[in-house]
Motif scaffolding. Structure first.
Motif, PDB file in Angstrom:
ATOM      1  N   LEU A 177     -49.744 -16.696  -2.764  1.00  0.00           N
ATOM      2  CA  LEU A 177     -48.470 -17.331  -2.435  1.00  0.00           C
ATOM      3  C   LEU A 177     -47.299 -16.645  -3.128  1.00  0.00           C
ATOM      4  O   LEU A 177     -46.181 -16.666  -2.619  1.00  0.00           O
ATOM      5  CB  LEU A 177     -48.493 -18.798  -2.873  1.00  0.00           C
ATOM      6  CG  LEU A 177     -49.230 -19.775  -1.976  1.00  0.00           C
ATOM      7  CD1 LEU A 177     -49.106 -21.172  -2.548  1.00  0.00           C
ATOM      8  CD2 LEU A 177     -48.696 -19.727  -0.560  1.00  0.00           C
ATOM      9  N   THR A 178     -47.564 -16.038  -4.278  1.00  0.00           N
ATOM     10  CA  THR A 178     -46.464 -15.366  -4.982  1.00  0.00           C
ATOM     11  C   THR A 178     -45.927 -14.218  -4.125  1.00  0.00           C
ATOM     12  O   THR A 178     -44.738 -13.906  -4.190  1.00  0.00           O
ATOM     13  CB  THR A 178     -46.942 -14.807  -6.329  1.00  0.00           C
ATOM     14  OG1 THR A 178     -48.107 -14.027  -6.089  1.00  0.00           O
ATOM     15  CG2 THR A 178     -47.263 -15.914  -7.307  1.00  0.00           C
TER      16      THR A 178
ATOM     17  N   LYS B  88     -55.857 -11.013 -11.214  1.00  0.00           N
ATOM     18  CA  LYS B  88     -54.454 -10.679 -10.926  1.00  0.00           C
ATOM     19  C   LYS B  88     -54.059  -9.350 -11.570  1.00  0.00           C
ATOM     20  O   LYS B  88     -52.928  -8.902 -11.443  1.00  0.00           O
ATOM     21  CB  LYS B  88     -53.517 -11.780 -11.435  1.00  0.00           C
ATOM     22  CG  LYS B  88     -53.928 -13.201 -11.060  1.00  0.00           C
ATOM     23  CD  LYS B  88     -53.582 -13.541  -9.645  1.00  0.00           C
ATOM     24  CE  LYS B  88     -53.925 -14.991  -9.336  1.00  0.00           C
ATOM     25  NZ  LYS B  88     -53.733 -15.340  -7.931  1.00  0.00           N
TER      26      LYS B  88
ATOM     27  N   GLU C 275     -43.744 -15.838  -1.479  1.00  0.00           N
ATOM     28  CA  GLU C 275     -42.477 -16.292  -2.084  1.00  0.00           C
ATOM     29  C   GLU C 275     -41.498 -15.120  -2.246  1.00  0.00           C
ATOM     30  O   GLU C 275     -40.310 -15.250  -1.950  1.00  0.00           O
ATOM     31  CB  GLU C 275     -42.762 -16.924  -3.452  1.00  0.00           C
ATOM     32  CG  GLU C 275     -43.450 -18.285  -3.358  1.00  0.00           C
ATOM     33  CD  GLU C 275     -44.207 -18.696  -4.618  1.00  0.00           C
ATOM     34  OE1 GLU C 275     -44.916 -19.718  -4.575  1.00  0.00           O
ATOM     35  OE2 GLU C 275     -44.099 -17.992  -5.650  1.00  0.00           O
TER      36      GLU C 275
ATOM     37  N   LYS D 249     -38.768 -23.820  -5.650  1.00  0.00           N
ATOM     38  CA  LYS D 249     -39.332 -22.472  -5.799  1.00  0.00           C
ATOM     39  C   LYS D 249     -38.714 -21.478  -4.804  1.00  0.00           C
ATOM     40  O   LYS D 249     -38.637 -20.285  -5.074  1.00  0.00           O
ATOM     41  CB  LYS D 249     -40.853 -22.587  -5.578  1.00  0.00           C
ATOM     42  CG  LYS D 249     -41.695 -21.360  -5.681  1.00  0.00           C
ATOM     43  CD  LYS D 249     -41.885 -20.811  -7.061  1.00  0.00           C
ATOM     44  CE  LYS D 249     -42.516 -21.627  -8.130  1.00  0.00           C
ATOM     45  NZ  LYS D 249     -43.888 -22.021  -7.937  1.00  0.00           N
TER      46      LYS D 249
ATOM     47  N   ARG E 295     -50.790 -16.736 -12.740  1.00  0.00           N
ATOM     48  CA  ARG E 295     -51.607 -17.257 -13.832  1.00  0.00           C
ATOM     49  C   ARG E 295     -52.199 -16.076 -14.576  1.00  0.00           C
ATOM     50  O   ARG E 295     -52.368 -14.997 -13.993  1.00  0.00           O
ATOM     51  CB  ARG E 295     -52.765 -18.095 -13.274  1.00  0.00           C
ATOM     52  CG  ARG E 295     -52.398 -19.407 -12.678  1.00  0.00           C
ATOM     53  CD  ARG E 295     -53.620 -20.137 -12.152  1.00  0.00           C
ATOM     54  NE  ARG E 295     -54.236 -19.466 -11.020  1.00  0.00           N
ATOM     55  CZ  ARG E 295     -55.404 -18.835 -11.065  1.00  0.00           C
ATOM     56  NH1 ARG E 295     -56.118 -18.807 -12.165  1.00  0.00           N
ATOM     57  NH2 ARG E 295     -55.912 -18.238 -10.011  1.00  0.00           N
TER      58      ARG E 295
ATOM     59  N   GLY F 269     -51.964 -22.047  -6.531  1.00  0.00           N
ATOM     60  CA  GLY F 269     -51.474 -22.174  -5.164  1.00  0.00           C
ATOM     61  C   GLY F 269     -51.833 -23.485  -4.488  1.00  0.00           C
ATOM     62  O   GLY F 269     -51.047 -24.004  -3.701  1.00  0.00           O
TER      63      GLY F 269
ATOM     64  N   GLY G 243     -46.075 -16.334 -16.294  1.00  0.00           N
ATOM     65  CA  GLY G 243     -47.273 -17.105 -15.970  1.00  0.00           C
ATOM     66  C   GLY G 243     -47.216 -18.443 -16.647  1.00  0.00           C
ATOM     67  O   GLY G 243     -46.285 -18.756 -17.384  1.00  0.00           O
ATOM     68  N   GLY G 244     -48.195 -19.239 -16.367  1.00  0.00           N
ATOM     69  CA  GLY G 244     -48.255 -20.544 -17.019  1.00  0.00           C
ATOM     70  C   GLY G 244     -49.694 -20.958 -17.014  1.00  0.00           C
ATOM     71  O   GLY G 244     -50.572 -20.178 -16.650  1.00  0.00           O
TER      72      GLY G 244
HETATM   73  N1  UDP Z   1     -46.894 -20.272 -10.302  1.00  0.00           N
HETATM   74  C1  UDP Z   1     -46.059 -21.077 -11.059  1.00  0.00           C
HETATM   75  N2  UDP Z   1     -45.966 -20.827 -12.385  1.00  0.00           N
HETATM   76  C2  UDP Z   1     -46.627 -19.810 -12.985  1.00  0.00           C
HETATM   77  C3  UDP Z   1     -47.483 -18.991 -12.203  1.00  0.00           C
HETATM   78  C4  UDP Z   1     -47.583 -19.263 -10.862  1.00  0.00           C
HETATM   79  O1  UDP Z   1     -45.401 -21.983 -10.540  1.00  0.00           O
HETATM   80  O2  UDP Z   1     -46.472 -19.635 -14.180  1.00  0.00           O
HETATM   81  C5  UDP Z   1     -46.993 -20.557  -8.871  1.00  0.00           C
HETATM   82  C6  UDP Z   1     -46.571 -19.407  -7.991  1.00  0.00           C
HETATM   83  O3  UDP Z   1     -45.164 -19.389  -7.830  1.00  0.00           O
HETATM   84  C7  UDP Z   1     -47.349 -19.728  -6.721  1.00  0.00           C
HETATM   85  C8  UDP Z   1     -48.619 -20.336  -7.241  1.00  0.00           C
HETATM   86  O4  UDP Z   1     -48.348 -20.817  -8.551  1.00  0.00           O
HETATM   87  O5  UDP Z   1     -46.660 -20.675  -5.949  1.00  0.00           O
HETATM   88  C9  UDP Z   1     -49.752 -19.322  -7.320  1.00  0.00           C
HETATM   89  O6  UDP Z   1     -50.327 -19.178  -6.071  1.00  0.00           O
HETATM   90  P1  UDP Z   1     -51.131 -17.881  -5.665  1.00  0.00           P
HETATM   91  O7  UDP Z   1     -51.684 -18.130  -4.310  1.00  0.00           O
HETATM   92  O8  UDP Z   1     -50.259 -16.667  -5.803  1.00  0.00           O
HETATM   93  O9  UDP Z   1     -52.288 -17.739  -6.762  1.00  0.00           O
HETATM   94  P2  UDP Z   1     -53.398 -18.732  -7.362  1.00  0.00           P
HETATM   95  O10 UDP Z   1     -52.886 -19.114  -8.710  1.00  0.00           O
HETATM   96  O11 UDP Z   1     -53.561 -19.884  -6.416  1.00  0.00           O
HETATM   97  O12 UDP Z   1     -54.613 -17.867  -7.467  1.00  0.00           O
END
Ligand code: UDP
Length: 415
Positions: free
Chosen positions: A317-318, A232, A321, A197, A227, A42, A257-258
């Motif tokens: 943030l998910t 999560k 979104e 996004k 992630r 995020g 995820g990534g």
């Molecule tokens: N996200 C992404 N690709 C992925 C997993 C997550 O672009 O494979 C983005 C997701 O859309 C969001 C952010 O990473 O915008 C994750 O933010 P969040 O606050 O939900 O969690 P954090 O990873 O910061 O704990």
């Protein structure tokens, strides 16, 4: 180049005028944001639009990322876990690698940081940089994005010594605030409605993404984007999916995820997730590249059920979104998810896979209600969690930090 004018269509003229007015006394202000990754998670997501927009408003803003070996990121990940309540083992070597890596980074960053009017340090990874900048002339702010409601004390006591030397801290929720000798601000994160996004997509684009990913567009989809991180609760999502399968047998699950370059635990959690999924070919575990924003956008728009079953969450943030895309979210009753998911209005808060399955059944069986909740969800985000609101708060905090309250009031009256 991102321009603040582009946001008029989403927020109206007034909001943008106010931002320009707030930015007027801050023209040329040297601001440096420091975190530990350009992609994944995020913080990187927010900075990638926050920084260009602060620049567009006339501030002189830079975004710097600290580098480190794997050992450093293992330590900072264990600090991250500890701050979210996990009792991690502690060794002197951990503190050593943490401190030394920051000293190494300070060699490259010192002149920029010491010259800055404002330095915003995001999360714990770059905290010790302050000590390596003895000739700093600006104010330093710690922006904590983590759920700090019940930290593992020994780690917090250690990190707190660094935090205490800052001029201010920013937390996402009042619950996360800590006894500290300086001013603490509350500021919720936000999403960029115009980014890849979150921008609007056509039904054809959504369909094309499903087909490309091997999903059956005629069958319902349950989605969690995250992630691969134990907080999560991806295994809890798989359990939920299996329970929902008993009454919706054609359900497909997507765990998208990534990797975040500052999260070395991802591979181990991914292996656990793969094992939990077994041979079920209706579970799609997607390892997406960091720039797969449009794919995630399409998945969020095309999902029938959106879960974010976190057991700890700084903000989530998910969730924002998905709510913005008119989807009610079934979210873990934790941290920042509680601010966004209002039971029966924008989604459901759950504690267990059984609870999540029950709410999934409700949403699948009451599509009109799900749509109505989705409309409320989008409005909640429009009013509270868009980038423009966050930008306004950053500017106000910069102003208070630089000028102090009294001067700030005088400045506002004069502009
Ligand atoms: N996200 C992404 N690709 C992925 C997993 C997550 O672009 O494979 C983005 C997701 O859309 C969001 C952010 O990473 O915008 C994750 O933010 P969040 O606050 O939900 O969690 P954090 O990873 O910061 O704990």
């Amino acid at each position: 180049m991102t321009s603040i004018e582009d946001y008029v269509e989403v927020t109206g003229e007034n909001v943008i005028d106010r931002l320009r007015q707030l930015a007027r006394p801050l023209q040329g202000l040297k601001v440096v944001h420091v975190n530990s990754t350009y992609v994944g998670g995020g913080v990187a997501e927010i900075l990638s639009t926050m920084v260009p927009l602060q620049k567009d408003l006339g501030l002189d803003v830079r975004w710097k990322v600290i580098r480190g070996q794997e050992a450093f990121f293992q330590v900072t990940k264990s600090f991250h876990n500890a701050l979210q309540g996990v009792q991690v083992p502690l060794r002197d070597a951990f503190f050593k690698v943490y401190e030394e890596t920051n000293v190494q980074n300070s060699e490259e960053l010192r002149s920029i940081l010491e010259e800055a009017d404002i330095v915003v340090i995001h999360d714990p990874q770059p905290l010790p940089l302050l000590r390596s900048c003895p000739n700093r002339r600006g104010k330093w702010i710690w922006r904590c994005h983590i759920d700090l409601s019940h930290p593992f004390r020994p780690v917090w006591q250690y990190l707190r010594k660094y935090v205490m030397e800052f001029n201010a801290s920013i937390f996402s929720l009042a619950d996360f605030a800590q006894p500290l000798p300086h001013i603490q601000y509350l500021m919720q994160p936000s999403i960029d409605p115009l980014s890849d996004k979150n921008k609007e997509l056509t039904p054809d684009e959504v369909l094309a993404t499903k087909l490309q990913l091997g999903l059956d567009p005629k069958r319902p989809i349950m989605l969690q984007v995250s992630r691969f991180d134990r907080f999560k609760d991806p295994l809890g999502v798989i359990k939920t999916y299996k329970l929902v399968k008993t009454f919706a047998p054609d359900l497909q699950l997507v765990l998208a995820g990534g990797e975040a370059t500052d999260d070395p635990e991802g591979a181990a959690v991914l292996a656990e997730v793969r094992e939990g999924a077994g041979a079920d070919e209706n579970i799609h575990i997607l390892l997406l590249p960091p720039d797969a924003h449009t794919t995630i956008n399409a998945l969020q728009r095309g999902a029938d059920l959106v879960l974010q079953k976190s057991v700890k969450e700084g903000f989530g943030l998910t969730v924002t979104e998905a709510l913005w895309k008119g989807k009610p979210v079934i979210g873990g009753d934790a941290g920042g998810i509680r601010l966004q998911v209002v039971n029966y209005h924008t989604g459901f808060l759950v504690k267990t896979p059984e609870g999540a399955a029950l709410r999934s059944r409700y949403l699948l069986r009451h599509p009109e209600k799900a749509q109505e909740m989705g409309r409320t969800a989008r409005e909640l985000v429009r009013q509270n969690f868009l980038l423009t609101r966050n930008l306004q708060e950053y500017l106000s905090i910069f102003m208070s930090t630089i000028y102090g309250d009294q001067e700030r009031l005088e400045l506002q009256m004069a502009t």
